[in-house]
Design an enzyme around this catalytic site. Structure first.
Site, mmCIF file in Angstrom:
data_model
loop_
_atom_site.group_PDB
_atom_site.id
_atom_site.type_symbol
_atom_site.label_atom_id
_atom_site.label_comp_id
_atom_site.label_asym_id
_atom_site.label_seq_id
_atom_site.Cartn_x
_atom_site.Cartn_y
_atom_site.Cartn_z
ATOM 1 N N ALA A 74 1.011 -0.826 -0.221
ATOM 2 C CA ALA A 74 0.155 -0.345 0.259
ATOM 3 C C ALA A 74 1.336 1.193 0.146
ATOM 4 C CB ALA A 74 -0.767 0.071 1.262
ATOM 5 N N GLU A 107 -1.088 -11.691 -5.963
ATOM 6 C CA GLU A 107 -2.662 -11.497 -6.191
ATOM 7 C C GLU A 107 -2.361 -10.062 -6.893
ATOM 8 O OE1 GLU A 107 -2.932 -15.558 -4.403
ATOM 9 O OE2 GLU A 107 -2.502 -13.393 -3.241
ATOM 10 N N ASN A 112 -5.438 -3.077 -12.370
ATOM 11 C CA ASN A 112 -4.576 -1.978 -11.612
ATOM 12 C C ASN A 112 -3.438 -2.579 -12.279
ATOM 13 O OD1 ASN A 112 -2.760 -0.360 -9.884
ATOM 14 N ND2 ASN A 112 -3.334 -2.322 -8.003
ATOM 15 N N TYR A 119 5.175 -4.869 -10.676
ATOM 16 C CA TYR A 119 5.623 -6.002 -10.798
ATOM 17 C C TYR A 119 6.549 -6.641 -11.787
ATOM 18 C CZ TYR A 119 2.705 -5.163 -7.022
ATOM 19 O OH TYR A 119 1.801 -5.297 -5.491
#
Length: 164
Positions: A74, A107, A112, A119
């Protein structure tokens, strides 16, 4: 990543992390959830990112033997695009490697694109889709894996870590 500092999350961070989580996620973890992770879950490891002493993000993983699973990442909305997410993920990858992980899984919401791009740049590959994974809207999750972790740092040790 200018000005970003990473450190291990402690129980003292739980309230602030829970507030940030509540700002970002539809089904946020509670302060009690983070306290459990800090105080009772032996496989949990979390990092917080600060800028100028203020909490700007956090990331965590569960590391079991040679596998790590990213539980959450986050970054405060006003901090996005300023390097905190990349710093957290690179720090978490190093931390997991130091603990003996050979790969990480995670996950991510299929929608997104920003997170998926980060990633992917860090070496994660899409391996499958978890249909209707997210309970708030039934959105699919992409399962991603990275087996290109950095080498473990020489001399790394934590009192509670048991190396087999």
């Amino acid at each position: 990543m200018d000005g970003i500092e990473l450190r291990r999350m402690t129980a003292a961070d739980a309230a602030g992390v829970a507030l940030l989580e509540k700002r970002i996620f539809a089904h946020p973890w509670s302060e009690a959830d983070f306290l459990y992770e800090m105080e009772q879950n032996p496989v949990a490891r979390y990092l917080v990112a600060t800028r100028g002493g203020a909490l700007v993000g956090f990331a965590g993983a569960h590391v079991i033997l040679d596998e790590g699973h990213v539980t959450n990442v986050a970054v405060a909305p006003e901090e996005r695009g300023r390097g905190a997410g990349r710093a957290l993920m690179q720090g978490l990858m190093q931390y997991a490697s130091n603990l003996g992980a050979r790969y990480l899984t995670l996950e991510v919401r299929a929608s997104n694109a920003t997170a998926i791009a980060l990633y992917t740049r860090l070496g994660f590959l899409r391996v499958s889709v978890r249909k209707k994974y997210y309970g708030d809207n039934g959105e699919d999750a992409l399962l991603m894996v990275c087996d290109r972790l950095p080498p473990a740092q020489d001399g790394f040790a934590e009192a509670e870590t048991v190396f087999l």
